[in-house]
Design a protein around this motif. Structure first.
Motif, short mmCIF file in Angstrom:
data_model
loop_
_atom_site.label_atom_id
_atom_site.label_comp_id
_atom_site.label_asym_id
_atom_site.label_seq_id
_atom_site.Cartn_x
_atom_site.Cartn_y
_atom_site.Cartn_z
N VAL A 8 0.84 -1.18 0.00
CA VAL A 8 0.00 0.00 0.00
C VAL A 8 0.88 1.25 0.00
O VAL A 8 1.86 1.33 0.75
CB VAL A 8 -0.92 0.01 1.23
CG1 VAL A 8 -1.72 1.31 1.30
CG2 VAL A 8 -1.84 -1.20 1.19
N GLY A 9 0.54 2.21 -0.86
CA GLY A 9 1.31 3.44 -0.94
C GLY A 9 1.05 4.34 0.25
O GLY A 9 0.40 3.96 1.22
N ASP A 10 1.57 5.54 0.13
CA ASP A 10 1.45 6.43 1.28
C ASP A 10 1.58 7.87 0.81
O ASP A 10 1.94 8.15 -0.34
CB ASP A 10 2.54 6.11 2.29
CG ASP A 10 2.17 6.54 3.70
OD1 ASP A 10 2.90 6.19 4.64
OD2 ASP A 10 1.14 7.25 3.85
N SER A 11 1.25 8.77 1.72
CA SER A 11 1.48 10.19 1.51
C SER A 11 2.64 10.60 2.40
O SER A 11 2.63 10.32 3.60
CB SER A 11 0.23 11.00 1.87
OG SER A 11 -0.83 10.69 1.02
N VAL A 12 3.62 11.26 1.81
CA VAL A 12 4.80 11.69 2.56
C VAL A 12 5.08 13.15 2.26
O VAL A 12 4.63 13.68 1.23
CB VAL A 12 6.03 10.83 2.23
CG1 VAL A 12 5.80 9.39 2.63
CG2 VAL A 12 6.37 10.92 0.75
N GLN A 13 5.86 13.75 3.11
CA GLN A 13 6.23 15.15 2.90
C GLN A 13 7.49 15.25 2.06
O GLN A 13 8.28 14.30 1.96
CB GLN A 13 6.41 15.83 4.24
CG GLN A 13 5.11 15.98 5.02
CD GLN A 13 5.22 16.96 6.16
OE1 GLN A 13 6.28 17.11 6.76
NE2 GLN A 13 4.12 17.64 6.46
N VAL A 14 7.64 16.41 1.47
CA VAL A 14 8.83 16.66 0.66
C VAL A 14 10.08 16.37 1.50
O VAL A 14 10.17 16.76 2.66
CB VAL A 14 8.84 18.12 0.17
CG1 VAL A 14 10.18 18.48 -0.44
CG2 VAL A 14 7.72 18.35 -0.82
N GLY A 15 11.02 15.67 0.86
CA GLY A 15 12.26 15.34 1.54
C GLY A 15 12.20 14.03 2.30
O GLY A 15 13.24 13.55 2.78
N GLY A 16 11.04 13.46 2.40
CA GLY A 16 10.88 12.22 3.14
C GLY A 16 11.28 11.00 2.34
O GLY A 16 11.72 11.10 1.19
N SER A 17 11.12 9.85 2.97
CA SER A 17 11.49 8.58 2.34
C SER A 17 10.31 7.61 2.40
O SER A 17 9.45 7.72 3.27
CB SER A 17 12.69 7.96 3.07
OG SER A 17 13.83 8.77 2.98
N LEU A 18 10.34 6.68 1.49
CA LEU A 18 9.29 5.66 1.44
C LEU A 18 9.87 4.43 0.76
O LEU A 18 10.63 4.55 -0.20
CB LEU A 18 8.08 6.18 0.66
CG LEU A 18 6.85 5.28 0.62
CD1 LEU A 18 6.25 5.13 2.02
CD2 LEU A 18 5.81 5.87 -0.33
N ARG A 19 9.51 3.27 1.26
CA ARG A 19 9.93 2.03 0.62
C ARG A 19 8.68 1.29 0.15
O ARG A 19 7.79 0.99 0.92
CB ARG A 19 10.71 1.14 1.58
CG ARG A 19 11.10 -0.21 0.97
CD ARG A 19 11.93 -1.05 1.92
NE ARG A 19 13.23 -0.44 2.16
CZ ARG A 19 14.20 -1.01 2.88
NH1 ARG A 19 13.99 -2.19 3.43
NH2 ARG A 19 15.35 -0.40 3.06
N LEU A 20 8.65 1.00 -1.14
CA LEU A 20 7.60 0.18 -1.72
C LEU A 20 8.10 -1.24 -1.85
O LEU A 20 9.28 -1.47 -2.12
CB LEU A 20 7.20 0.71 -3.09
CG LEU A 20 6.71 2.16 -3.17
CD1 LEU A 20 6.41 2.52 -4.62
CD2 LEU A 20 5.49 2.36 -2.29
N SER A 21 7.19 -2.17 -1.67
CA SER A 21 7.54 -3.57 -1.88
C SER A 21 6.58 -4.18 -2.88
O SER A 21 5.45 -3.71 -3.07
CB SER A 21 7.50 -4.35 -0.56
OG SER A 21 6.18 -4.39 -0.05
N CYS A 22 7.04 -5.22 -3.52
CA CYS A 22 6.23 -5.95 -4.49
C CYS A 22 6.52 -7.44 -4.31
O CYS A 22 7.67 -7.86 -4.47
CB CYS A 22 6.57 -5.49 -5.90
SG CYS A 22 5.74 -6.41 -7.21
N THR A 23 5.50 -8.16 -3.97
CA THR A 23 5.65 -9.60 -3.75
C THR A 23 5.09 -10.35 -4.94
O THR A 23 4.01 -10.02 -5.43
CB THR A 23 4.92 -10.03 -2.47
OG1 THR A 23 5.44 -9.27 -1.37
CG2 THR A 23 5.13 -11.50 -2.21
N SER A 24 5.83 -11.33 -5.38
CA SER A 24 5.41 -12.08 -6.56
C SER A 24 4.98 -13.49 -6.20
O SER A 24 5.38 -14.03 -5.17
CB SER A 24 6.54 -12.13 -7.57
OG SER A 24 7.62 -12.89 -7.04
N SER A 25 4.21 -14.07 -7.08
CA SER A 25 3.84 -15.48 -6.96
C SER A 25 3.66 -16.03 -8.35
O SER A 25 3.43 -15.30 -9.31
CB SER A 25 2.55 -15.65 -6.14
OG SER A 25 1.48 -14.97 -6.76
#
Length: 125
Positions: A8-25
């Motif tokens: 699930v994505g997110d809302s972040v502020q400028v300069g912030g960090s975020l890690r996205l993941s993707c799981t496969s099957s």
């Protein structure tokens, strides 16, 4: 059946960090090229980062050092670490996979057969 599911994505502020993941099957990520794309309304889907199959190159830095794609073959996952986020990074982000690749075309959407449904990232000031 090949499936890719983004976190699930997110809302972040400028300069912030975020890690996205993707799981496969349905397939073994080690044998696939993996990539992240992003898209804003009206525009085409743009390649953000890609990592070749195997494990010799487990991560690749892109976007002038702000983003890193890395794979975890043991967990059939691929991640996108995003740092120093900017408002222009706001988009729907998709992970993608394909078993073969012309390396120079690794950031072209047409090079990928399998796609996740996407996850929204919003960067606000």
């Amino acid at each position: 059946q090949v499936q890719l599911v983004e976190s699930v994505g997110d809302s972040v502020q400028v300069g912030g960090s975020l890690r996205l993941s993707c799981t496969s099957s349905g397939f073994t990520t080690r044998t696939y090229w993996l990539a992240w794309f992003r898209q804003v309304p009206v525009n085409e889907r743009d390649g953000v980062a890609r990592v070749p199959l195997g494990g010799c190159t487990p991560y690749v830095v892109s976007m002038k050092g702000r983003f890193t794609i890395f794979r975890d073959n043991d967990n059939n996952s691929v991640y996108l670490q995003m740092n120093s986020l900017k408002p222009e990074d706001t988009a729907m982000y998709y992970c993608a996979a394909n078993p073969t690749m012309i390396p120079s075309q690794g950031l072209l959407a047409d090079s990928y057969t399998y796609w996740g449904r996407g996850t929204q990232v919003t960067v606000s000031s």
